[in-house]
Design a protein around this motif. Structure first.
Motif, PDB file in Angstrom:
ATOM      1  N   LEU A 159      45.576  15.580  -7.910  1.00 44.96           N
ATOM      2  CA  LEU A 159      46.929  16.091  -8.109  1.00 44.96           C
ATOM      3  C   LEU A 159      47.409  16.845  -6.871  1.00 44.96           C
ATOM      4  CD1 LEU A 159      46.743  17.524 -11.757  1.00 44.96           C
ATOM      5  CD2 LEU A 159      47.816  15.385 -11.018  1.00 44.96           C
ATOM      6  N   PRO A 160      48.726  16.834  -6.595  1.00 49.00           N
ATOM      7  CA  PRO A 160      49.266  17.616  -5.479  1.00 49.00           C
ATOM      8  C   PRO A 160      48.983  19.103  -5.662  1.00 49.00           C
ATOM      9  CG  PRO A 160      50.895  16.053  -6.315  1.00 49.00           C
ATOM     10  CD  PRO A 160      49.757  16.043  -7.290  1.00 49.00           C
ATOM     11  N   LEU A 161      48.918  19.811  -4.552  1.00 46.15           N
ATOM     12  CA  LEU A 161      48.567  21.230  -4.562  1.00 46.15           C
ATOM     13  C   LEU A 161      49.449  22.017  -5.531  1.00 46.15           C
ATOM     14  CD1 LEU A 161      46.827  23.450  -3.175  1.00 46.15           C
ATOM     15  CD2 LEU A 161      48.736  23.771  -1.590  1.00 46.15           C
ATOM     16  N   GLY A 162      48.779  22.708  -6.472  1.00 44.03           N
ATOM     17  CA  GLY A 162      49.472  23.595  -7.387  1.00 44.03           C
ATOM     18  C   GLY A 162      50.082  22.933  -8.609  1.00 44.03           C
ATOM     19  N   GLU A 163      50.109  21.600  -8.657  1.00 44.33           N
ATOM     20  CA  GLU A 163      50.625  20.929  -9.848  1.00 44.33           C
ATOM     21  C   GLU A 163      49.600  21.029 -10.976  1.00 44.33           C
ATOM     22  OE1 GLU A 163      51.682  16.373 -11.105  1.00 44.33           O
ATOM     23  OE2 GLU A 163      52.566  17.127  -9.216  1.00 44.33           O
ATOM     24  N   ALA A 341      44.909  18.910  -3.836  1.00 49.54           N
ATOM     25  CA  ALA A 341      45.077  18.039  -2.670  1.00 49.54           C
ATOM     26  C   ALA A 341      45.783  18.801  -1.531  1.00 49.54           C
ATOM     27  CB  ALA A 341      45.892  16.815  -3.058  1.00 49.54           C
ATOM     28  N   PRO A 342      45.430  18.502  -0.278  1.00 48.88           N
ATOM     29  CA  PRO A 342      44.434  17.516   0.166  1.00 48.88           C
ATOM     30  C   PRO A 342      43.013  18.058   0.042  1.00 48.88           C
ATOM     31  CG  PRO A 342      45.408  18.592   2.056  1.00 48.88           C
ATOM     32  CD  PRO A 342      46.121  19.133   0.862  1.00 48.88           C
ATOM     33  N   ASP A 355      41.374  26.393   0.050  1.00 45.35           N
ATOM     34  CA  ASP A 355      41.739  27.798  -0.126  1.00 45.35           C
ATOM     35  C   ASP A 355      43.230  28.012  -0.336  1.00 45.35           C
ATOM     36  OD1 ASP A 355      39.157  28.921   0.013  1.00 45.35           O
ATOM     37  OD2 ASP A 355      39.160  28.774   2.197  1.00 45.35           O
ATOM     38  N   ALA A 356      44.046  27.039   0.029  1.00 44.33           N
ATOM     39  CA  ALA A 356      45.486  27.154  -0.225  1.00 44.33           C
ATOM     40  C   ALA A 356      45.782  27.189  -1.725  1.00 44.33           C
ATOM     41  CB  ALA A 356      46.225  25.984   0.426  1.00 44.33           C
TER      42      ALA A 356
END
Length: 374
Positions: A159-163, A341-342, A355-356
């Protein structure tokens, strides 16, 4: 919230991974962090588990938030300065990140003045195949901390970051392990007519096992059988006396689980008997399916949407497994995926938690806890 400090802590945990029920350093760090926030801290639950309790107001409501702490028995092939310092041990599933995100949420929530109820921050050992969730429950987790609902959050590289995604009903599969030993042969490879060929029988059995799901399970139902290891023999000129086959079965319903176990046992006996050999079968149902309760799954999606996340119902469950399933058998609750992701895939030898994701995870936990206590 100091994100840089949380990132540094995550990288420290990544550099010092610990196997299930051996998370002494990790649980020390977790306990100290929670104590410094002023929480009640309880240790040794399920051997190395830690629970931090935050009480605010006069509401009798109790909500559990769970993170896993253990690493995997594999070599870290990453190239980061914080790669594992321990041979053949690696945080290749992101439990270091899960631990830090929940600690960050505890820090945020401990400073809040508008909470009304009790939050139990559950730091669980031994998720990777060793049933740490069950160990905590058997050790009195829910009798000592009577949560009305429990939640877990797992990073998800697809999944995309934070979704965020979750779904009512099954979200992760039941996991079974099978071990089959083919016995009764052995002899000179140049005289196969004088013995029975265990490797030939095992090879045929592997092929036949891979037909089971297609021919024993309703085509509309998801299930999986994978052979993951075949062993036998020590020499180029010897037919071994034994050969072994190991693998996993994944299902979402007890009916499919029972059918596949019964048919696997039957097939192992019949295929080996056709070769004049015998089969010994060990079949272990080690994790049940992870099944979310509808109200809690919907509450989580509503809480995260309200907090500005892209939160949606997952189209289908995953065939991976989770021992959070034991907690969901005991209590209502929901297991959520949060996009990372990524990232390399989970359990990849060079995987490193993104870590993001940490600030997203802290904010997600905080929003979910607030909504659950509302």
């Amino acid at each position: 919230m100091n994100i840089d400090a949380l990132v540094a802590l995550r990288r420290d945990l990544h550099a010092h991974p610990e196997l299930g029920y051996q998370e002494t350093r990790t649980s020390d760090i977790v306990a100290r962090f929670l104590q410094q926030l002023g929480l009640e801290v309880y240790r040794g639950i399920g051997q190395t588990g830690v629970v931090g309790v935050l009480k605010r107001g006069d509401s009798p409501r109790v909500i559990g938030l769970r993170a896993d702490m253990d690493a995997l028995p594999m070599q870290d092939q990453g190239d980061a300065p914080w790669k594992s310092k321990t041979e053949n041990l690696c945080h290749a599933c992101g439990h270091d990140g899960h631990t830090v995100m929940l600690l960050g949420a505890a820090q945020q929530l401990a400073a809040a003045e508008d909470l009304n109820g009790t939050l139990c921050f559950i730091f669980q050992p031994a998720e990777e195949g060793l049933a740490g969730a069950k160990a905590m429950i058997d050790d009195g987790l829910f009798s000592r901390f009577p949560c009305e609902a429990v939640y877990a959050l797992h990073n998800w590289p697809e999944l995309p970051l934070g979704e965020v995604q979750t779904r009512p009903g099954a979200i992760m599969a039941a996991a079974d392990r099978f071990d089959i030993t083919v016995k009764g042969g052995g002899g000179h490879a140049a005289q196969p007519h004088l013995t029975r060929d265990t490797l030939l029988a095992a090879s045929e059995l592997v092929v036949q096992l891979n037909t089971l799901v297609a021919r024993a399970i309703d085509p509309c139902e998801a299930a999986l059988l994978s052979v993951t290891r075949i062993q036998g023999g020590f020499s180029h000129n010897m037919i071994p006396a034994e050969a072994s086959i190991t693998g996993t079965v994944r299902t979402f319903s007890p009916t499919a689980q029972a059918i596949l176990e019964a048919r696997l046992r039957e097939m192992a006996q019949h295929v080996t008997a056709a070769h004049g050999l015998q089969a010994e079968v060990s079949y272990l149902r080690y994790y049940p399916a992870t099944v979310n309760s509808e109200a809690e799954a919907n509450l989580a999606l509503a809480a995260l949407s309200e907090a500005g996340f892209s939160a949606s119902v997952a189209r289908q469950p995953a065939l991976t497994s989770e021992d959070f399933a034991f907690m969901l058998q005991a209590k209502p609750g929901a297991y959520l995926w949060i996009g990372s992701a990524p990232s390399r895939p989970l359990h990849h030898s060079a995987y490193d938690f993104n870590d993001a994701l940490i600030p997203y995870g802290v904010r997600a936990w905080t929003a979910l806890a607030r909504r659950a206590l509302r």
